[in-house]
Design an enzyme around this catalytic site. Structure first.
Site, PDB file in Angstrom:
ATOM      1  N   ARG A 157      -7.274  17.256   1.276  1.00 53.54           N
ATOM      2  CA  ARG A 157      -5.748  17.612   1.017  1.00 53.54           C
ATOM      3  C   ARG A 157      -5.738  18.108  -0.408  1.00 53.54           C
ATOM      4  NH1 ARG A 157      -2.081  12.992   1.246  1.00 53.54           N
ATOM      5  NH2 ARG A 157      -1.055  14.556   0.306  1.00 53.54           N
TER       6      ARG A 157
ATOM      7  N   LYS B  18      -3.887  21.160  -7.760  1.00 54.70           N
ATOM      8  CA  LYS B  18      -3.042  21.202  -6.614  1.00 54.70           C
ATOM      9  C   LYS B  18      -1.367  20.886  -6.895  1.00 54.70           C
ATOM     10  CE  LYS B  18      -2.725  16.547  -4.535  1.00 54.70           C
ATOM     11  NZ  LYS B  18      -1.278  16.264  -4.332  1.00 54.70           N
ATOM     12  N   ASN B  19      -1.258  20.050  -7.758  1.00 53.67           N
ATOM     13  CA  ASN B  19       0.096  19.785  -8.396  1.00 53.67           C
ATOM     14  C   ASN B  19       0.780  20.686  -9.213  1.00 53.67           C
ATOM     15  OD1 ASN B  19      -0.152  17.381  -6.490  1.00 53.67           O
ATOM     16  ND2 ASN B  19      -0.721  15.843  -8.194  1.00 53.67           N
TER      17      ASN B  19
ATOM     18  N   ASP C 129      -3.760   9.244 -11.086  1.00 57.24           N
ATOM     19  CA  ASP C 129      -4.489   9.520 -10.130  1.00 57.24           C
ATOM     20  C   ASP C 129      -6.163   9.541 -10.426  1.00 57.24           C
ATOM     21  OD1 ASP C 129      -2.233  10.338  -8.626  1.00 57.24           O
ATOM     22  OD2 ASP C 129      -2.289  12.653  -9.573  1.00 57.24           O
TER      23      ASP C 129
ATOM     24  N   ARG D 216       7.912   4.395  -2.411  1.00 59.26           N
ATOM     25  CA  ARG D 216       7.801   5.845  -2.843  1.00 59.26           C
ATOM     26  C   ARG D 216       9.375   6.461  -2.642  1.00 59.26           C
ATOM     27  NH1 ARG D 216       2.587   9.612  -2.529  1.00 59.26           N
ATOM     28  NH2 ARG D 216       3.128  10.552  -4.578  1.00 59.26           N
TER      29      ARG D 216
ATOM     30  N   ILE E  75       2.291   2.801 -12.547  1.00 57.68           N
ATOM     31  CA  ILE E  75       3.328   3.916 -11.842  1.00 57.68           C
ATOM     32  C   ILE E  75       3.512   3.352 -10.310  1.00 57.68           C
ATOM     33  CG2 ILE E  75       3.553   6.324 -11.203  1.00 57.68           C
ATOM     34  CD1 ILE E  75       3.140   6.102 -14.541  1.00 57.68           C
TER      35      ILE E  75
ATOM     36  N   CYS F  93       0.238  10.117   0.201  1.00 60.03           N
ATOM     37  CA  CYS F  93      -0.594   8.941   0.324  1.00 60.03           C
ATOM     38  C   CYS F  93       0.443   7.547   0.392  1.00 60.03           C
ATOM     39  CB  CYS F  93      -1.299   9.111  -1.154  1.00 60.03           C
ATOM     40  SG  CYS F  93      -2.693  10.455  -1.163  1.00 60.03           S
TER      41      CYS F  93
ATOM     42  N   ARG G  70       3.782  14.558   0.044  1.00 60.48           N
ATOM     43  CA  ARG G  70       4.745  14.176  -0.551  1.00 60.48           C
ATOM     44  C   ARG G  70       5.373  15.504  -1.314  1.00 60.48           C
ATOM     45  NH1 ARG G  70       8.445   9.854  -2.033  1.00 60.48           N
ATOM     46  NH2 ARG G  70       9.291  10.308  -4.121  1.00 60.48           N
TER      47      ARG G  70
HETATM   48  N1  EPU Z   1      10.481   7.043  -7.918  1.00 55.65           N
HETATM   49  C1  EPU Z   1      11.427   6.535  -7.565  1.00 55.65           C
HETATM   50  N2  EPU Z   1      12.495   7.501  -6.986  1.00 55.65           N
HETATM   51  C2  EPU Z   1      12.231   8.568  -6.849  1.00 55.65           C
HETATM   52  C3  EPU Z   1      10.976   9.260  -7.192  1.00 55.65           C
HETATM   53  C4  EPU Z   1      10.251   8.547  -7.746  1.00 55.65           C
HETATM   54  O1  EPU Z   1      11.666   5.300  -7.643  1.00 55.65           O
HETATM   55  O2  EPU Z   1      13.306   9.091  -6.377  1.00 55.65           O
HETATM   56  C5  EPU Z   1       9.134   5.974  -8.478  1.00 55.65           C
HETATM   57  C6  EPU Z   1       7.988   6.304  -7.672  1.00 55.65           C
HETATM   58  O3  EPU Z   1       8.328   5.247  -6.590  1.00 55.65           O
HETATM   59  C7  EPU Z   1       6.963   5.920  -8.729  1.00 55.65           C
HETATM   60  C8  EPU Z   1       7.376   6.522 -10.003  1.00 55.65           C
HETATM   61  O4  EPU Z   1       8.775   6.889  -9.694  1.00 55.65           O
HETATM   62  O5  EPU Z   1       6.942   4.409  -8.975  1.00 55.65           O
HETATM   63  C9  EPU Z   1       6.938   7.861 -10.619  1.00 55.65           C
HETATM   64  O6  EPU Z   1       6.480   8.691  -9.284  1.00 55.65           O
HETATM   65  P1  EPU Z   1       6.668  10.223  -9.383  1.00 55.65           P
HETATM   66  O7  EPU Z   1       7.992  10.519  -8.860  1.00 55.65           O
HETATM   67  O8  EPU Z   1       6.615  10.680 -10.699  1.00 55.65           O
HETATM   68  O9  EPU Z   1       5.436  10.509  -8.595  1.00 55.65           O
HETATM   69  P2  EPU Z   1       5.509  11.821  -7.586  1.00 55.65           P
HETATM   70  O10 EPU Z   1       6.290  12.879  -8.243  1.00 55.65           O
HETATM   71  O11 EPU Z   1       5.805  11.302  -6.090  1.00 55.65           O
HETATM   72  C10 EPU Z   1       3.325  13.183  -8.473  1.00 55.65           C
HETATM   73  C11 EPU Z   1       2.270  13.490  -7.982  1.00 55.65           C
HETATM   74  C12 EPU Z   1       1.257  12.232  -7.845  1.00 55.65           C
HETATM   75  C13 EPU Z   1       1.079  11.693  -9.181  1.00 55.65           C
HETATM   76  C14 EPU Z   1       2.366  11.313  -9.792  1.00 55.65           C
HETATM   77  C15 EPU Z   1       2.155  10.489 -10.945  1.00 55.65           C
HETATM   78  C16 EPU Z   1       2.544  15.527  -6.734  1.00 55.65           C
HETATM   79  C17 EPU Z   1       2.855  15.957  -5.524  1.00 55.65           C
HETATM   80  N3  EPU Z   1       2.230  14.255  -6.874  1.00 55.65           N
HETATM   81  O12 EPU Z   1       4.194  12.135  -7.480  1.00 55.65           O
HETATM   82  O13 EPU Z   1      -0.020  12.794  -7.372  1.00 55.65           O
HETATM   83  O14 EPU Z   1       0.257  10.414  -8.691  1.00 55.65           O
HETATM   84  O15 EPU Z   1       3.161  12.204  -9.806  1.00 55.65           O
HETATM   85  O16 EPU Z   1       1.758  11.339 -12.003  1.00 55.65           O
HETATM   86  O17 EPU Z   1       2.837  16.111  -8.061  1.00 55.65           O
HETATM   87  C18 EPU Z   1      -1.917  13.025  -5.922  1.00 55.65           C
HETATM   88  O18 EPU Z   1      -1.833  14.141  -6.299  1.00 55.65           O
HETATM   89  O19 EPU Z   1      -2.887  12.318  -5.370  1.00 55.65           O
HETATM   90  C19 EPU Z   1      -0.568  12.259  -6.284  1.00 55.65           C
HETATM   91  C20 EPU Z   1      -0.253  11.180  -5.829  1.00 55.65           C
END
Ligand code: EPU
Length: 413
Positions: A392, A28-29, A299, A111, A321, A106, A82
């Site tokens: 999803r 997915k990701n 995850d 976030r 995280i 989610c 997201r």
């Molecule tokens: N963060 C910030 N500011 C930002 C972006 C992120 O403070 O502008 C913080 C977040 O709040 C969090 C940390 O940085 O505390 C790390 O979050 P990250 O941005 O890496 O997460 P993401 O990119 O939103 C992706 C996956 C998630 C997975 C995380 C961590 C996708 C679409 N989503 O999320 O997957 O948990 O990386 O590996 O790629 C899922 O598939 O169920 C899922 C939640």
């Protein structure tokens, strides 16, 4: 949409019965980011191993809507997941402007999107926050390459700025980038189509900006889903007699497999296959510390909690995280697990405890899958409502688990 569907699972009451093999689908990701990257191309991008999941449908809808309004990510669709935010990079880089709502997805605590906005600003764009949309405009219609250091590691911010930089003027350097394997995999594909990205998969990524990419018939092959792989391994450890997981990359789930082995599960990993056989019972307790890749994936945290509830001893989960990822805990405790939230980042689990049936509602995608695992271990028949959340990210989960011998059905509520 499947909002009104639920899964009905007849639990095995602790018996280890599942047998056979299950194939992992495309990540997915991984595929969601590749779909967003299609905006960087001047031709069609063929794709293989695309999972039939709801988030992919939503991303396609967003791309369709861009054909009508090329700078707008439609609010009602983007708010559903997201990964919609990843499209902002390619659209801004190509059109010089993008309008988008705060992304949904989610509920895992705060976030924020500051890393995206600051990255765009650094590349010469202005950010305007309206009532329901952000509007980002590149100065002179074109982003410019910049040296960007992320204050924290973010998967989607790394991907978004990496893609934006492909069409920017000059060279972009991303420091403290995320290391998730889907990122390196996507960069490899974009390079085959004309991009100049080096260092993806390391903390420093360099992107030399250029013109539109050209697929010329080369396909993006979606890599196997790491989270599905790890979740199936945990399910097999919990209720499997002899289960083989195929079409996967065991190297990408090294840490979860090491923990299962440490607990006493019989894990055999080949090049693209994992065989799990029930080991000596009860399993020994393990502790988990979630971490960016290559650490233990956040995850997989909820599924692992279900596993830990069946282990002997006391262990803890440290979630580093997200600060709202324990919403599944109360229900697990109501099913009989000895699991206590100590802080927004830490739970303690003691086991083994017998689980009993419950009517459950998915709190989020990965929590929902954990509920399916808990229902499979428990005594009696459980239901897991809000199937949409599971759909999803997991393709037709009931059709794939049933052949292993799990009694799982989908029905309207
Ligand atoms: N963060 C910030 N500011 C930002 C972006 C992120 O403070 O502008 C913080 C977040 O709040 C969090 C940390 O940085 O505390 C790390 O979050 P990250 O941005 O890496 O997460 P993401 O990119 O939103 C992706 C996956 C998630 C997975 C995380 C961590 C996708 C679409 N989503 O999320 O997957 O948990 O990386 O590996 O790629 C899922 O598939 O169920 C899922 C939640």
């Amino acid at each position: 949409m499947n909002m009104r569907e639920q899964f009905i699972i007849k639990g095995l009451g602790g018996a280890k019965r599942l047998e056979g093999s299950i194939a992992v689908r495309g990540a997915k990701n991984g595929v969601l980011k590749a779909l967003a990257a299609t905006v960087l191309f001047d031709d069609e991008v063929p794709m293989t191993n695309v999972p039939d999941i709801e988030d992919v449908k939503r991303m396609r809808e967003l791309l369709e809507a861009l054909k009508v309004e090329p700078t707008v990510l439609k609010k009602d669709i983007a708010e559903k997941f997201r990964a919609s935010i990843v499209l902002t990079g390619p659209v801004l880089a190509r059109q010089g402007k993008v309008e988008f709502p705060f992304p949904g997805g989610c509920v895992l605590g705060e976030r924020s999107i500051d890393l995206f906005l600051n990255g765009f600003r650094a590349m010469g764009a202005s950010v305007e926050e309206g009532e329901s949309y952000f509007t980002i405009r590149a100065e002179g219609g074109k982003l410019r390459g910049e040296h960007i250091t992320f204050p924290l590691v973010s998967v989607t911010a790394t991907e978004t700025l990496m893609m934006a930089a492909v069409l920017a003027e000059g060279t972009t350097l991303l420091q403290n980038a995320a290391l998730e394997p889907e990122i390196a995999d996507l960069a490899l594909y974009l390079n085959e189509c004309g991009a100049q990205i080096s260092g993806a998969g390391t903390p420093t990524i360099t992107i030399v900006g250029g013109g539109l990419l050209h697929a010329g018939g080369i396909s993006y092959n979606t890599p196997p889903d790491r989270i599905e792989t790890g979740s199936f391994a945990i399910l097999a450890a919990l209720v499997g007699k002899d289960v083989t997981i195929t079409n996967c990359n065991p190297a990408w789930v090294d840490v979860p497999l090491a923990l299962l082995r440490q607990a006493g599960v019989d894990v055999e990993a080949g090049k693209d296959v994992i065989r799990i056989r029930a080991g000596d019972m009860p399993y020994q307790m393990v502790s988990v510390h979630t971490h960016e890749y290559p650490g233990f994936a956040t995850d997989l945290q909820a599924p692992m909690a279900v596993f830990m509830s069946q282990c002997q001893g006391e262990g803890s989960i440290l979630e580093t995280i997200f600060d709202g990822r324990f919403r599944y805990v109360d229900d697990l405790a109501l099913m009989g697990a000895d699991i206590v939230v100590m802080s927004p980042h830490r739970v303690v689990v003691r086991g083994p405890k017998k689980l009993s049936r419950k009517n459950l509602e998915s709190p989020d995608l990965r929590g929902g899958l954990a509920y399916i695992l808990a229902a499979a271990v428990a005594e009696g028949t459980s239901t897991v409502d809000n199937a949409y959340l599971i759909d999803r990210g997991y393709e037709h989960i009931e059709e794939r688990l049933a052949p292993l011998g799990l009694d799982i059905k989908r029905e309207m509520t």
